[in-house]
Motif scaffolding. Structure first.
Motif, PDB file in Angstrom:
ATOM      1  N   ASP A  93       0.852  -1.194   0.000  1.00  0.00           N
ATOM      2  CA  ASP A  93       0.000   0.000   0.000  1.00  0.00           C
ATOM      3  C   ASP A  93       0.886   1.242   0.000  1.00  0.00           C
ATOM      4  O   ASP A  93       1.903   1.282   0.704  1.00  0.00           O
ATOM      5  CB  ASP A  93      -0.905   0.009   1.235  1.00  0.00           C
ATOM      6  N   ASP A  94       0.500   2.250  -0.782  1.00  0.00           N
ATOM      7  CA  ASP A  94       1.356   3.431  -0.889  1.00  0.00           C
ATOM      8  C   ASP A  94       1.476   4.204   0.423  1.00  0.00           C
ATOM      9  O   ASP A  94       2.351   5.056   0.575  1.00  0.00           O
ATOM     10  CB  ASP A  94       0.891   4.355  -2.016  1.00  0.00           C
ATOM     11  N   THR A  95       0.604   3.913   1.394  1.00  0.00           N
ATOM     12  CA  THR A  95       0.700   4.564   2.703  1.00  0.00           C
ATOM     13  C   THR A  95       1.635   3.806   3.640  1.00  0.00           C
ATOM     14  O   THR A  95       1.887   4.261   4.758  1.00  0.00           O
ATOM     15  CB  THR A  95      -0.694   4.650   3.357  1.00  0.00           C
ATOM     16  N   ALA A  96       2.156   2.665   3.194  1.00  0.00           N
ATOM     17  CA  ALA A  96       2.987   1.837   4.073  1.00  0.00           C
ATOM     18  C   ALA A  96       4.407   2.374   4.219  1.00  0.00           C
ATOM     19  O   ALA A  96       5.121   1.997   5.146  1.00  0.00           O
ATOM     20  CB  ALA A  96       3.035   0.402   3.546  1.00  0.00           C
ATOM     21  N   ILE A  97       4.828   3.248   3.296  1.00  0.00           N
ATOM     22  CA  ILE A  97       6.194   3.778   3.344  1.00  0.00           C
ATOM     23  C   ILE A  97       6.206   5.065   4.161  1.00  0.00           C
ATOM     24  O   ILE A  97       5.619   6.074   3.763  1.00  0.00           O
ATOM     25  CB  ILE A  97       6.742   4.033   1.929  1.00  0.00           C
ATOM     26  N   ASP A  98       6.860   5.025   5.306  1.00  0.00           N
ATOM     27  CA  ASP A  98       6.967   6.191   6.178  1.00  0.00           C
ATOM     28  C   ASP A  98       7.766   7.278   5.464  1.00  0.00           C
ATOM     29  O   ASP A  98       8.847   7.008   4.923  1.00  0.00           O
ATOM     30  CB  ASP A  98       7.680   5.786   7.470  1.00  0.00           C
ATOM     31  N   PRO A  99       7.262   8.532   5.422  1.00  0.00           N
ATOM     32  CA  PRO A  99       7.994   9.620   4.754  1.00  0.00           C
ATOM     33  C   PRO A  99       9.410   9.823   5.275  1.00  0.00           C
ATOM     34  O   PRO A  99      10.242  10.408   4.574  1.00  0.00           O
ATOM     35  CB  PRO A  99       7.121  10.855   5.048  1.00  0.00           C
ATOM     36  N   ILE A 100       9.714   9.342   6.478  1.00  0.00           N
ATOM     37  CA  ILE A 100      11.059   9.524   7.035  1.00  0.00           C
ATOM     38  C   ILE A 100      12.113   8.809   6.187  1.00  0.00           C
ATOM     39  O   ILE A 100      13.292   9.162   6.206  1.00  0.00           O
ATOM     40  CB  ILE A 100      11.109   9.035   8.506  1.00  0.00           C
ATOM     41  N   TYR A 101      11.696   7.802   5.412  1.00  0.00           N
ATOM     42  CA  TYR A 101      12.643   7.053   4.587  1.00  0.00           C
ATOM     43  C   TYR A 101      12.918   7.719   3.239  1.00  0.00           C
ATOM     44  O   TYR A 101      13.865   7.350   2.552  1.00  0.00           O
ATOM     45  CB  TYR A 101      12.119   5.626   4.343  1.00  0.00           C
ATOM     46  N   ILE A 102      12.101   8.686   2.838  1.00  0.00           N
ATOM     47  CA  ILE A 102      12.214   9.285   1.507  1.00  0.00           C
ATOM     48  C   ILE A 102      13.395  10.250   1.442  1.00  0.00           C
ATOM     49  O   ILE A 102      13.570  11.104   2.312  1.00  0.00           O
ATOM     50  CB  ILE A 102      10.915   9.998   1.117  1.00  0.00           C
ATOM     51  N   ASP A 103      14.215  10.102   0.391  1.00  0.00           N
ATOM     52  CA  ASP A 103      15.372  10.974   0.192  1.00  0.00           C
ATOM     53  C   ASP A 103      15.087  11.992  -0.909  1.00  0.00           C
ATOM     54  O   ASP A 103      14.911  13.163  -0.654  1.00  0.00           O
ATOM     55  CB  ASP A 103      16.599  10.125  -0.140  1.00  0.00           C
ATOM     56  N   ARG A 104      14.994  11.531  -2.157  1.00  0.00           N
ATOM     57  CA  ARG A 104      14.746  12.433  -3.289  1.00  0.00           C
ATOM     58  C   ARG A 104      13.646  11.879  -4.178  1.00  0.00           C
ATOM     59  O   ARG A 104      13.348  10.684  -4.138  1.00  0.00           O
ATOM     60  CB  ARG A 104      16.021  12.626  -4.123  1.00  0.00           C
ATOM     61  N   ALA A 105      13.067  12.772  -4.977  1.00  0.00           N
ATOM     62  CA  ALA A 105      11.953  12.381  -5.847  1.00  0.00           C
ATOM     63  C   ALA A 105      12.307  12.628  -7.308  1.00  0.00           C
ATOM     64  O   ALA A 105      12.956  13.625  -7.646  1.00  0.00           O
ATOM     65  CB  ALA A 105      10.696  13.162  -5.474  1.00  0.00           C
ATOM     66  N   TYR A 106      11.869  11.703  -8.171  1.00  0.00           N
ATOM     67  CA  TYR A 106      12.100  11.808  -9.614  1.00  0.00           C
ATOM     68  C   TYR A 106      10.823  11.412 -10.353  1.00  0.00           C
ATOM     69  O   TYR A 106      10.098  10.518  -9.920  1.00  0.00           O
ATOM     70  CB  TYR A 106      13.234  10.877 -10.062  1.00  0.00           C
ATOM     71  N   TYR A 107      10.570  12.074 -11.484  1.00  0.00           N
ATOM     72  CA  TYR A 107       9.440  11.699 -12.329  1.00  0.00           C
ATOM     73  C   TYR A 107       9.886  10.651 -13.340  1.00  0.00           C
ATOM     74  O   TYR A 107      11.002  10.707 -13.861  1.00  0.00           O
ATOM     75  CB  TYR A 107       8.891  12.917 -13.070  1.00  0.00           C
TER      76      TYR A 107
END
Length: 274
Positions: A93-107
């Motif tokens: 589920d896309d809500t399962a990934i805690d935002p604390i783990y996110i580094d950078r975003a790419y399209y």
């Protein structure tokens, strides 16, 4: 360019940065006396001389003052070959990934008309889900998550679990109560409820950067910059009183005035004076 791989499905894709670095303002270190830019030199305190790049090696400190030196061959022995393939190994589920783990975003976008149909099918099939996998690129291996976004997809590079500090290491949190008083909780929820509305990130501007830009423009133009007086925040003596006052201020329609930077125009020179 690369590929998005799900099992036996390989979709040619292009990767684009999702964020702009232009929002940051960079500054150089100058000598205050002559305004010359400061140079950073690599200096060896033991040999008491500047060290050229050819004499510099990489060392890992395994004990205080004790280093093991790694050569380029050592790094090459564990460096993965760049495959440019985003290999998704699982979905959640896309809500399962805690935002604390996110580094950078790419399209992510399809690379060519032929890939567009397969890209669209996978995008729709991933609705509500996030694919997690790995990407080997430039001699590094990245943990990534991919999820649908508008008409495309967004890929996040993720921190590994070992990179995230446990919140239990914050000593001050040990004294924070687990249970709170019911009347204080009810009043707190009332205050929070008065500010509850749909989130629009475009409504928030970088006021610090705008203010700094105004200061820089004023200095370039030779205008005097006057800093605004800083209002001291009132001390919270009693939580219930502070919550009640917050509700009263909202109901009275009071708003916090925006902070501005006052800029003084230089006094006009008298005619004939230089």
């Amino acid at each position: 360019k690369g590929y998005l791989k799900v099992s036996l499905v390989n979709i040619p894709i292009k990767v684009y940065p999702a964020t702009e670095s232009s929002g940051t303002m960079s500054f150089n270190q100058l000598h205050a006396e002559c305004r010359s830019r400061i140079q950073q030199k690599r200096w060896c305190p033991t040999c008491d001389r500047e060290v050229p790049n050819g004499e510099i090696v990489k060392g890992y400190e395994f004990e205080k003052g004790q280093y093991v030196v790694l050569s380029e061959a050592d790094f090459d022995s564990v460096r993965p070959p760049s495959t440019r393939v985003i290999d998704l190994k699982q979905f959640a589920d896309d809500t399962a990934i805690d935002p604390i783990y996110i580094d950078r975003a790419y399209y992510l976008a399809p690379d060519g008309a032929v890939a567009a149909d397969a890209f669209a099918v996978m995008r729709e099939g991933m609705a509500g889900k996030a694919g997690v996998g790995k990407l080997a690129l430039y001699g590094r291996e990245y943990l990534v998550a991919v999820r649908p976004h508008a008409n495309g997809m967004v890929m996040y590079t993720l921190h590994h679990a070992a990179e995230i500090r446990s919140i239990d290491t914050i000593e001050e949190l040990a004294g924070v109560p687990r249970q709170v008083k019911a009347d204080e909780l009810q009043l707190a929820r009332q205050v929070i409820g008065t500010f509850d509305k749909a989130f629009d990130i475009a409504a928030y501007q970088d006021e610090y950067r705008e203010g700094l830009r105004n200061v820089i423009d004023a200095k370039i133009a030779g205008r005097e910059v006057v800093a605004p007086e800083v209002e001291m925040a009132p001390k919270v003596v009693n939580l219930m009183d502070a919550l009640r006052k917050s509700l009263d201020s909202v109901s009275a329609g009071k708003k916090t005035p925006a902070r501005v930077i006052a800029v003084k125009q230089p006094a006009a020179r008298a005619e004939g004076k230089r």
